[in-house]
Structures are given as structure tokens and as C-alpha cells.
Design a protein around this motif. Structure first.
Motif, short mmCIF file in Angstrom:
data_model
loop_
_atom_site.label_atom_id
_atom_site.label_comp_id
_atom_site.label_asym_id
_atom_site.label_seq_id
_atom_site.Cartn_x
_atom_site.Cartn_y
_atom_site.Cartn_z
N LYS A 73 11.34 14.30 -7.77
CA LYS A 73 12.70 14.84 -7.63
C LYS A 73 13.51 13.92 -6.74
N PHE A 74 14.83 13.99 -6.87
CA PHE A 74 15.70 13.18 -6.01
C PHE A 74 15.73 13.87 -4.65
N ASP A 75 14.78 13.52 -3.78
CA ASP A 75 14.59 14.27 -2.56
C ASP A 75 13.89 13.36 -1.54
N ALA A 76 14.56 13.14 -0.41
CA ALA A 76 14.03 12.20 0.58
C ALA A 76 12.66 12.62 1.12
N THR A 77 12.38 13.92 1.15
CA THR A 77 11.07 14.34 1.68
C THR A 77 9.95 13.92 0.73
N LEU A 78 10.30 13.71 -0.54
CA LEU A 78 9.30 13.23 -1.51
C LEU A 78 9.30 11.69 -1.56
N GLN A 79 10.46 11.10 -1.33
CA GLN A 79 10.55 9.63 -1.43
C GLN A 79 9.96 8.94 -0.20
N LYS A 80 10.07 9.56 0.97
CA LYS A 80 9.60 8.91 2.20
C LYS A 80 8.10 8.57 2.15
N PRO A 81 7.23 9.55 1.80
CA PRO A 81 5.80 9.19 1.75
C PRO A 81 5.50 8.09 0.73
N ILE A 82 6.29 8.03 -0.33
CA ILE A 82 6.09 6.96 -1.32
C ILE A 82 6.43 5.62 -0.67
N LEU A 83 7.54 5.60 0.05
CA LEU A 83 7.93 4.36 0.74
C LEU A 83 6.85 3.96 1.77
N ASP A 84 6.35 4.94 2.52
CA ASP A 84 5.31 4.63 3.53
C ASP A 84 4.10 3.97 2.87
N ALA A 85 3.69 4.52 1.73
CA ALA A 85 2.51 3.96 1.03
C ALA A 85 2.81 2.55 0.51
N VAL A 86 4.03 2.35 0.05
CA VAL A 86 4.42 1.01 -0.45
C VAL A 86 4.40 0.02 0.70
N ILE A 87 4.92 0.43 1.85
CA ILE A 87 4.91 -0.48 3.02
C ILE A 87 3.47 -0.87 3.35
N ALA A 88 2.58 0.12 3.31
CA ALA A 88 1.16 -0.16 3.62
C ALA A 88 0.55 -1.13 2.61
N SER A 89 1.08 -1.17 1.40
CA SER A 89 0.52 -2.07 0.38
C SER A 89 1.07 -3.49 0.50
N LYS A 90 1.98 -3.68 1.45
CA LYS A 90 2.52 -5.00 1.80
C LYS A 90 3.05 -5.86 0.65
N PRO A 91 4.01 -5.34 -0.10
CA PRO A 91 4.62 -6.23 -1.10
C PRO A 91 5.51 -7.25 -0.38
N GLU B 149 13.63 1.06 8.13
CA GLU B 149 13.53 0.13 9.26
C GLU B 149 12.07 -0.30 9.44
N LYS B 150 11.16 0.62 9.13
CA LYS B 150 9.71 0.28 9.22
C LYS B 150 9.35 -0.83 8.24
N ALA B 151 9.95 -0.78 7.05
CA ALA B 151 9.67 -1.81 6.04
C ALA B 151 10.12 -3.16 6.56
N LYS B 152 11.30 -3.17 7.14
CA LYS B 152 11.85 -4.43 7.67
C LYS B 152 10.94 -4.95 8.79
N LYS B 153 10.53 -4.04 9.67
CA LYS B 153 9.64 -4.43 10.78
C LYS B 153 8.35 -5.03 10.26
N ALA B 154 7.90 -4.54 9.10
CA ALA B 154 6.64 -5.04 8.52
C ALA B 154 6.85 -6.38 7.82
N GLY B 155 8.06 -6.93 7.87
CA GLY B 155 8.32 -8.25 7.29
C GLY B 155 8.58 -8.22 5.80
N ILE B 156 8.86 -7.02 5.28
CA ILE B 156 9.12 -6.88 3.84
C ILE B 156 10.63 -7.01 3.60
N GLU B 157 10.99 -7.79 2.61
CA GLU B 157 12.41 -7.95 2.28
C GLU B 157 12.86 -6.71 1.51
#
Ligand code: T6T
Length: 325
Positions: A74-92, A110-118
Motif C-alpha cells: 500500500k502507499f503507506d510510509a509505515t510499510l515502505q520504511k522497513p523495505i527501505l531499511d532492508a534495501v540499505i542493509a543489502s548495500k546497493p 538520511e540513513k541511506a545517505k550515511k551508508a554511502g548509497i546514492e
């Protein structure tokens, strides 16, 4: 150090001839292939993001980059945030994302940026985009909202009560469209804006809003529904009320259901974005960032107005969204 940062360092070294001088035999650009990009859609199963994904995949294929596409149910930040967290952990190397909320997705990005991800923002944005992203690519949503009033007039309605059906406050795109429409109406004294309602991206809610608004305002002249699912629901509501062609509906987006509603006369105009183009440009900007090249901070893509006059032309057909690539 992220892969992107390493690559930038290598690209820098190559440009000053360091590696060449060491006789490593690495051709400039050789490190560029095979970048990993993850595309996080605003929501799964939405013709807009499906079409954008086609552009993302085509551009990545051409450049030799790899793409993974994910998205919330669904278009819902509470569902999108954990997806983003997992993507950050996968280090694209890069993330393309349509954030679901201007505020709720700021810190997670901001966490993604801190992790060096563009990060490249495609479609929607956040409150402080420069803190997280190298580039933002979107339609001119405010102008698109204003265009809805022109479309109402072109459909033959020159005065009277109009209303808006958006998704929910906090989504940069639909907020801008809603504001563009409301401001345009405010500037035209022939029209009266009777209110902004929100569908929560649920066609059934948009349909209910429509039937209730018609019951409360028998003299309602037109509805602007500012995204695909709101417009789909508004069309259903108009049908349920038996007001096809009597009350004008202008919808943003041009998914298959909306094109059908346009063809059967329930909807009078669709403001189609260029999601494929947003996708290809998103990949271009992501790859530029990965390679340490300068980015275009803001790219605005256009829109096409589809009506019964051009829906069956090549122009109209090209503007319609896809249901698969
Ligand atoms: O209108 C598009 C998109 O631009 C918006 O940000 C959210 O809704 C859509 O995906 C259509 O459903």
C-alpha cells in the motif's frame, strides 16, 4: 567505504592516470559496469510505477547495470520504511525511491545517505531532499493540478461547484496537484471550490466520497481526482450515481482502467505523466552519482492531456501507462 565511494576513488585515480601509470591496464570506465540499483516503488501494482519500472529496467540494461525492484503493498510510509531499511542493509550502489511521505521517509533516507548509497528521488520527494538525494525527478505536479481546471473548461463547464479528491496530506506529488487545482479555481470567480477530500489511495473510498458529494451537492459540476486510484474510484462513484457525462471528472494518471473510463465517457480528461521517462532519467542520474559525475539536482518531466479526441491516436496511445513491460 561503499562500493560507490570506492568506485569514485578509482574513477578519480584513473582520471589522474595513477592506475595507468602503475600499469594495471584498467581502461577508464571499466569499473563502471555492473552497478547495483534498487528501485523502491511508491506502491506495487500501480500502472504508474509499473511503467516507471519499464523505463528503469530499459535504461539499466543499456548501461549494463543491475536493477532490483521492490515496493510496499500500500502507499503507506509505515510499510515502505522497513523495505527501505532492508534495501540499505543489502548495500546497493544506488536507490531510486518514490517516498510515501515527505516527513516519515526523511530520516530513513538520511540513513541511506550515511551508508554511502546514492539516492535519487523519483516522482515524490521529502521535506529536505538535498539532505538525502543527488537528484529529484518528477512531473510539474502543481502545473498539472492547474491544468485540471483548464480541462474542465475544455469539457464545456465554465462555472459552478468543483471539488478535489486527493490521496492524503503528506504526499508531495498529490499535495502539489491539489494545491495547483485549488489555486487555479480561487483565481476564477466563475467557480466555487467546495472542498478537498482524501481517498487514502483506495478506489472504494474515492467512490464513496463521490456519491456522498453528489448527494450533498446536486449542483456539483466537476471533480478533480489527483491520482490513479482516486480517479478510478471517482469514475465508479459517478457511475453509481448515474451522472456519467453530467458531472465532469478529470483524473491524474492514465492507467488501463482510467483509459477505459475515458473511452466510455465517465471521465472527460486524463493528465498523463511520463513515468517511463522519469525511470530512465532516474537511472542516468544514479549512474552519474555512482561514477562521481555531477548531477542535475532537479528534473521536471512533462505531462500529456488525454481526451476522447486523442485517446485513440498514436499520441494518446503512447501517453497511456503500461500494465507490463
Ligand atoms: O500519481 C502517481 C504518482 O505520481 C503519485 O505520487 C502517487 O500516485 C500515483 O502513483 C498513481 O497511483
Amino acid at each position: 567505504m561503499s562500493r560507490a565511494t570506492v568506485k569514485r576513488a578509482v574513477a578519480g585515480a584513473l582520471s589522474v592516470g595513477l592506475l595507468g601509470g602503475l600499469g594495471l591496464g584498467i581502461a577508464p570506465g571499466a569499473m563502471a559496469a555492473g552497478e547495483n540499483i534498487t528501485f523502491i516503488q511508491g506502491v506495487k501494482g500501480d500502472g504508474f510505477y509499473i511503467t516507471m519500472n519499464c523505463g528503469v529496467k530499459a535504461a539499466a540494461k543499456k548501461a549494463g547495470a543491475k536493477v532490483k525492484t521492490v515496493g510496499p503493498e500500500k502507499f503507506d510510509a509505515t510499510l515502505q520504511k522497513p523495505i527501505l531499511d532492508a534495501v540499505i542493509a543489502s548495500k546497493p550502489d544506488a536507490i531510486l525511491i518514490a517516498p510515501n511521505d515527505v516527513k516519515a521517509m526523511q530520516k530513513p533516507l538520511e540513513k541511506a545517505k550515511k551508508a554511502g548509497i546514492e539516492v535519487v528521488l523519483v516522482d515524490t520527494t521529502v521535506n529536505k531532499p538535498r539532505k538525502v538525494a543527488v537528484s529529484e525527478i518528477s512531473s510539474n505536479n502543481y502545473a498539472g493540478g492547474a491544468a485540471a481546471l483548464r480541462a474542465i473548461k475544455n469539457a464545456g463547464v465554465s462555472s459552478g461547484k468543483v471539488m478535489g479528491i486527493g490521496v492524503r496530506p503528506g504526499i508531495s506529488t498529490t499535495d502539489a496537484r491539489d494545491a495547483g487545482f485549488k489555486d487555479a479555481v480561487a483565481k476564477d470567480s466563475n467557480f466555487e471550490f467546495i472542498g478537498q477530500e482524501y481517498s487514502q489511495n483506495e478506489p472504494a473510498i474515492a467512490a464513496q466520497i463521490t456519491t456522498a458529494a453528489i448527494a450533498a451537492n446536486p449542483d456539483l459540476k466537476a471533480i478533480f481526482a489527483s491520482n490513479l486510484f482516486s480517479a478510478q474510484g471517482a469514475a465508479t462513484g459517478i457511475k453509481q450515481a448515474g451522472k456519467e457525462g453530467e458531472i465532469i471528472v478529470i483524473g491524474f494518471d492514465a492507467g488501463p482502467d482510467q483509459i477505459k473510463a475515458l473511452k466510455d465517457g465517465t471521465v472527460q480528461a486524463l493528465i498523463a505523466q511520463k513515468p517511463y521517462n522519469i525511470g530512465t532519467q532516474g537511472v542516468t542520474q544514479a549512474l552519474r552519482a555512482i561514477k562521481g559525475k555531477k548531477n542535475k539536482r532537479k528534473i521536471t518531466t512533462g505531462f500529456t492531456i488525454i481526451t476522447d479526441k486523442n485517446v485513440n491516436t498514436n499520441f494518446g496511445k503512447k501517453a497511456a501507462y503500461r500494465s507490463k513491460c
